[in-house]
Design an enzyme around this catalytic site. Structure first.
Site, PDB file in Angstrom:
ATOM      1  N   TYR A  51       0.852  -1.203   0.000  1.00  0.00           N
ATOM      2  CA  TYR A  51       0.000   0.000   0.000  1.00  0.00           C
ATOM      3  C   TYR A  51       0.883   1.247   0.000  1.00  0.00           C
ATOM      4  CZ  TYR A  51      -2.555   3.924   1.963  1.00  0.00           C
ATOM      5  OH  TYR A  51      -3.041   5.189   2.189  1.00  0.00           O
ATOM      6  N   GLN A 154      -4.906  18.924   3.902  1.00  0.00           N
ATOM      7  CA  GLN A 154      -5.183  18.490   2.521  1.00  0.00           C
ATOM      8  C   GLN A 154      -6.631  18.055   2.394  1.00  0.00           C
ATOM      9  OE1 GLN A 154      -5.571  14.827   1.735  1.00  0.00           O
ATOM     10  NE2 GLN A 154      -6.218  15.442  -0.331  1.00  0.00           N
ATOM     11  N   TYR A 156      -9.644  16.269  -0.010  1.00  0.00           N
ATOM     12  CA  TYR A 156     -10.188  15.553  -1.165  1.00  0.00           C
ATOM     13  C   TYR A 156     -11.603  16.055  -1.407  1.00  0.00           C
ATOM     14  CZ  TYR A 156      -6.612  11.945  -1.937  1.00  0.00           C
ATOM     15  OH  TYR A 156      -5.456  11.276  -2.263  1.00  0.00           O
ATOM     16  N   LYS A 281      -2.935  20.943  -5.291  1.00  0.00           N
ATOM     17  CA  LYS A 281      -1.905  19.902  -5.362  1.00  0.00           C
ATOM     18  C   LYS A 281      -2.233  18.946  -6.505  1.00  0.00           C
ATOM     19  CE  LYS A 281       0.032  16.081  -2.628  1.00  0.00           C
ATOM     20  NZ  LYS A 281      -0.593  14.860  -3.129  1.00  0.00           N
ATOM     21  N   HIS A 305       1.316  12.798  -7.561  1.00  0.00           N
ATOM     22  CA  HIS A 305       0.917  11.880  -6.496  1.00  0.00           C
ATOM     23  C   HIS A 305       1.989  10.779  -6.322  1.00  0.00           C
ATOM     24  CE1 HIS A 305      -3.148  11.822  -4.480  1.00  0.00           C
ATOM     25  NE2 HIS A 305      -2.654  10.724  -3.941  1.00  0.00           N
TER      26      HIS A 305
HETATM   27  C1  LIG Z   1       0.655   5.910   1.420  1.00  0.00           C
HETATM   28  C2  LIG Z   1       0.364   7.196   0.694  1.00  0.00           C
HETATM   29  C3  LIG Z   1      -0.859   7.827   0.876  1.00  0.00           C
HETATM   30  C4  LIG Z   1      -1.126   9.022   0.219  1.00  0.00           C
HETATM   31  N1  LIG Z   1      -2.315   9.658   0.467  1.00  0.00           N
HETATM   32  C5  LIG Z   1      -2.537  10.887  -0.066  1.00  0.00           C
HETATM   33  C6  LIG Z   1      -3.704  11.610   0.295  1.00  0.00           C
HETATM   34  O1  LIG Z   1      -4.528  11.166   1.095  1.00  0.00           O
HETATM   35  N2  LIG Z   1      -3.880  12.831  -0.283  1.00  0.00           N
HETATM   36  C7  LIG Z   1      -2.979  13.369  -1.179  1.00  0.00           C
HETATM   37  O2  LIG Z   1      -3.183  14.474  -1.677  1.00  0.00           O
HETATM   38  N3  LIG Z   1      -1.861  12.691  -1.505  1.00  0.00           N
HETATM   39  C8  LIG Z   1      -1.612  11.484  -0.965  1.00  0.00           C
HETATM   40  N4  LIG Z   1      -0.452  10.812  -1.279  1.00  0.00           N
HETATM   41  C9  LIG Z   1       0.524  11.419  -2.222  1.00  0.00           C
HETATM   42  C10 LIG Z   1       1.550  12.276  -1.482  1.00  0.00           C
HETATM   43  O3  LIG Z   1       0.972  13.422  -0.932  1.00  0.00           O
HETATM   44  C11 LIG Z   1       2.671  12.730  -2.411  1.00  0.00           C
HETATM   45  O4  LIG Z   1       2.130  13.381  -3.523  1.00  0.00           O
HETATM   46  C12 LIG Z   1       3.563  11.590  -2.861  1.00  0.00           C
HETATM   47  O5  LIG Z   1       3.724  10.625  -1.857  1.00  0.00           O
HETATM   48  C13 LIG Z   1       4.923  12.134  -3.246  1.00  0.00           C
HETATM   49  O6  LIG Z   1       5.712  11.159  -3.775  1.00  0.00           O
HETATM   50  P1  LIG Z   1       6.827  10.351  -2.922  1.00  0.00           P
HETATM   51  O7  LIG Z   1       6.102   9.388  -2.077  1.00  0.00           O
HETATM   52  O8  LIG Z   1       7.603   9.731  -4.021  1.00  0.00           O
HETATM   53  O9  LIG Z   1       7.621  11.353  -2.127  1.00  0.00           O
HETATM   54  C14 LIG Z   1      -0.164   9.597  -0.652  1.00  0.00           C
HETATM   55  C15 LIG Z   1       1.064   8.949  -0.824  1.00  0.00           C
HETATM   56  C16 LIG Z   1       1.340   7.780  -0.154  1.00  0.00           C
HETATM   57  C17 LIG Z   1       2.680   7.134  -0.342  1.00  0.00           C
END
Ligand SMILES: Cc1cc2nc3c(=O)[nH]c(=O)nc-3n(C[C@H](O)[C@H](O)[C@H](O)COP(=O)(O)O)c2cc1C
Length: 417
Positions: A51, A154, A156, A281, A305
Site C-alpha cells: 500500500y 489536505q 479531497y 496539489k 501523487h
Molecule cells: C501511502 C500514501 C498515501 C497518500 N495519500 C494521499 C492523500 O490522502 N492525499 C494526497 O493528496 N496525496 C496522498 N499521497 C501522495 C503524497 O501526498 C505525495 O504526492 C507523494 O507521496 C509524493 O511522492 P513520494 O512518495 O515519491 O515522495 C499519498 C502517498 C502515499 C505514499
C-alpha cells in the site's frame, strides 16, 4: 500577511553513551532512504508495505520521477565560506526551517500505528510544514495540538449533500488552526494499483483475512505489537461522516463520496470562503497553474501523487521549470514526487520550487524504525542539505535557487498549448 516566526525547537538533553552507540548502529544500517525502504519491507506485512510502496498500473510514472531527478546535474562552486548556512524559507508569510516538508499521506497508521502523531511532532520540532491528509487515522483537531505552528490541511473532494462534508472538513481544519488548505486535484477517478488488487486491498470491499494475510501479520511481530497496543487504525478524521463507526462503513464514505477532482468553479468558491492561503496539489500543466493564479489561488504543488495515480504522467521535475516560469512570480510553486534525499530537495529548489514535499521516505522510516523513524528521516534530510549546500557554495536557499543546472528532460511547451 505579517511575518510570523515560529519559536525554535527546545534544547534536547544530552544522549547517554548507550543511546549514542545505538544511534551509530542505526546510521550504519540505514545510511539512505533506499536502505530504510528495504528495512520497511522486512518489518511490516506485505499488504501494508505494498500500500505504501505501490503505484498506478505498471509503475512507469513512479520510476520516471526517480530517474528524472537523478539526471539533474548541479554545478558546484568551491572556495566559499560555508560555515554558517541558513536553510530558512518563507511560505505564505510564515518562516520554516528548511525548504522541505511532509506530504499528505492517507491512512499512514496502516504502515505504523500513530504515524500522524510522530510526523506532526517531528515537523513541529524541526519547524517544517506538515500536511495532514483528509483520510487519516487521527483527527485534524488532535494533530493541530501537536503541530500548531506548521500544520496544513489536505482536502479531497466529497460531493454528497451539496458539499456538506467538504464544508465541514474545511471548517474543522480552520478552527483547529491549519495555516494552509491544500486541495488535491489529481484524483479524478478510481485508481488502479495492481499491488493492492493482488493483495485484496480495495476501499470498496472489506479487507480479506485469509491464511496469507495471517502469515504476513504473524511474521511482522514489531508491527503486530504496535497494532495490538494502539488498535486497528480507523479513518478517524472522516469517521463523523460514516453512518456507523465501523471501519467498513468509513471506507465506504471514501468510496461512495470521493468525488474526484475539485472543479474550477468549486476552487473559485473555496477561494471565496477560505480566507487563509490556498494551494492546489497535483498541477502539472503550466496553463492549469495560470488558471489557478487567475482565481487567486496562492500556490500549486507540482505533483503526480508520486506516480500513484496516472502512469502516463511525466516526471514532475520535468514540468517544474515550465510551471515556475509561467506563474512563479504570481504564486508559490511547491514540488513533490520522487524526492529521496537532501540532494533531490536541492534539485527542486534549483529548478524553481520554494519547497519540496517528501512522502514515502517518512513512512519507510516509521516502518523500519518505529516512532523514532520520523526524526531519523528528517535529521537525515537536514544533514544531507548541509553537504549539498556546501558543495554549491550556498549559504542560503536563494543561493541554491541561483545554482547552474543541466536538465535534459525539461518540458518546453508552446505558447498555445
Ligand atoms: C501511502 C500514501 C498515501 C497518500 N495519500 C494521499 C492523500 O490522502 N492525499 C494526497 O493528496 N496525496 C496522498 N499521497 C501522495 C503524497 O501526498 C505525495 O504526492 C507523494 O507521496 C509524493 O511522492 P513520494 O512518495 O515519491 O515522495 C499519498 C502517498 C502515499 C505514499
Amino acid at each position: 500577511m505579517a511575518d510570523q516566526t515560529i519559536a525554535a525547537a527546545p534544547v534536547q538533553a544530552q544522549p547517554s553513551a548507550a543511546e549514542l552507540r545505538r544511534a551509530a548502529k542505526i546510521r550504519r544500517r540505514y545510511p539512505t532512504v533506499t536502505d530504510l525502504r528495504l528495512g520497511a519491507k522486512r518489518r511490516i506485512p506485505r499488504f501494508a508495505f505494498d500500500y505504501l510502496d505501490g503505484n498506478a498500473n505498471e509503475e512507469f510514472c513512479f520510476n520516471r520521477n526517480i530517474s528524472a531527478l537523478q539526471k539533474i546535474e548541479l554545478l558546484p562552486r568551491y572556495s566559499v565560506n560555508v560555515d554558517k548556512i541558513s536553510y530558512e524559507i518563507e511560505l505564505f508569510g510564515r518562516r520554516y526551517a528548511a525548504p522541505f516538508g511532509i506530504a499528505p499521506m492517507g491512512s499512514p497508521g496502516a504502515i505504523w500505528p500513530g504515524a500522524e502523531h510522530y510526523l506532526a511532532a517531528e515537523a513541529q520540532r524541526r519547524r517544517i510544514p506538515y500536511v495532514i491528509a483528509t483520510p487519516t487515522n487521527a483527527t485534524v483537531e488532535e494533530i493541530a495540538k501537536i503541530a500548531p505552528d506548521v500544520l496544513w490541511f489536505q482536502l479531497y473532494r466529497f460531493p454528497r449533500n451539496n458539499h456538506a462534508i467538504t464544508d465541514d472538513l474545511v471548517n474543522r481544519a480552520d478552527r483547529a488552526g491549519a495555516h494552509v488548505l491544500v486541495m488535491t486535484v489529481d484524483t479524478p477517478l478510481g485508481l488502479k494499483r495492481p499491488r493492492d488488487i493482488r493483495n485484496g486491498i480495495s476501499i470498496r470491499a472489506p479487507f480479506r483475512t485469509g491464511p496469507n494475510e495471517i502469515y504476513q501479520v504473524a511474521t511482522s511481530p514489531a508491527w503486530l505489537m504496535e497494532v495490538w497496543k494502539k488498535g486497528i487504525p480507523q479513518l478517524d478524521n472522516i469517521a463523523p461522516y460514516a453512518t456507523a463507526k465501523d471501519r467498513h462503513s468509513i471506507a465506504k464514505v471514501m468510496a461512495n463520496e470521493n468525488g474526484g477532482s475539485h472543479r474550477w468553479d468549486e476552487i473559485a468558491r473555496m477561494r471565496d470562503r477560505w480566507k487563509k492561503p490556498l494551494v492546489l496539489k497535483g498541477i502539472m500543466h503550466p496553463r492549469d497553474a495560470e488558471r489557478a493564479a487567475s482565481l487567486g489561488v496562492d500556490g500549486v504543488v507540482v505533483s503526480n501523487h508520486g506516480g500513484r495515480n496516472f502512469d502516463g504522467a511525466p516526471a514532475t521535475i520535468d514540468l517544474l521549470p515550465a510551471v515556475s516560469a509561467a506563474v512563479g512570480t504570481r504564486m508559490t510553486v511547491l514540488f513533490d514526487s520522487g524526492v529521496r534525499s537532501g540532494l533531490d530537495v536541492v534539485r527542486a529548489v534549483a529548478l524553481g520550487a520554494k519547497c519540496a514535499f517528501v512522502g514515502r521516505p517518512l513512512l519507510y522510516g516509521l516502518a523500519a524504525l518505529g516512532g523514532e523513524g520520523a526524526r531519523y528521516v528528517v535529521d537525515m534530510f537536514f544533514d544531507e542539505l548541509r553537504g549539498e549546500f556546501s558543495h554549491l557554495g550556498a549559504v542560503s536557499v536563494a543561493d541554491v535557487a541561483a545554482a547552474e543546472t543541466r536538465h535534459p528532460g525539461a518540458w518546453r511547451l508552446g505558447a498555445n498549448s
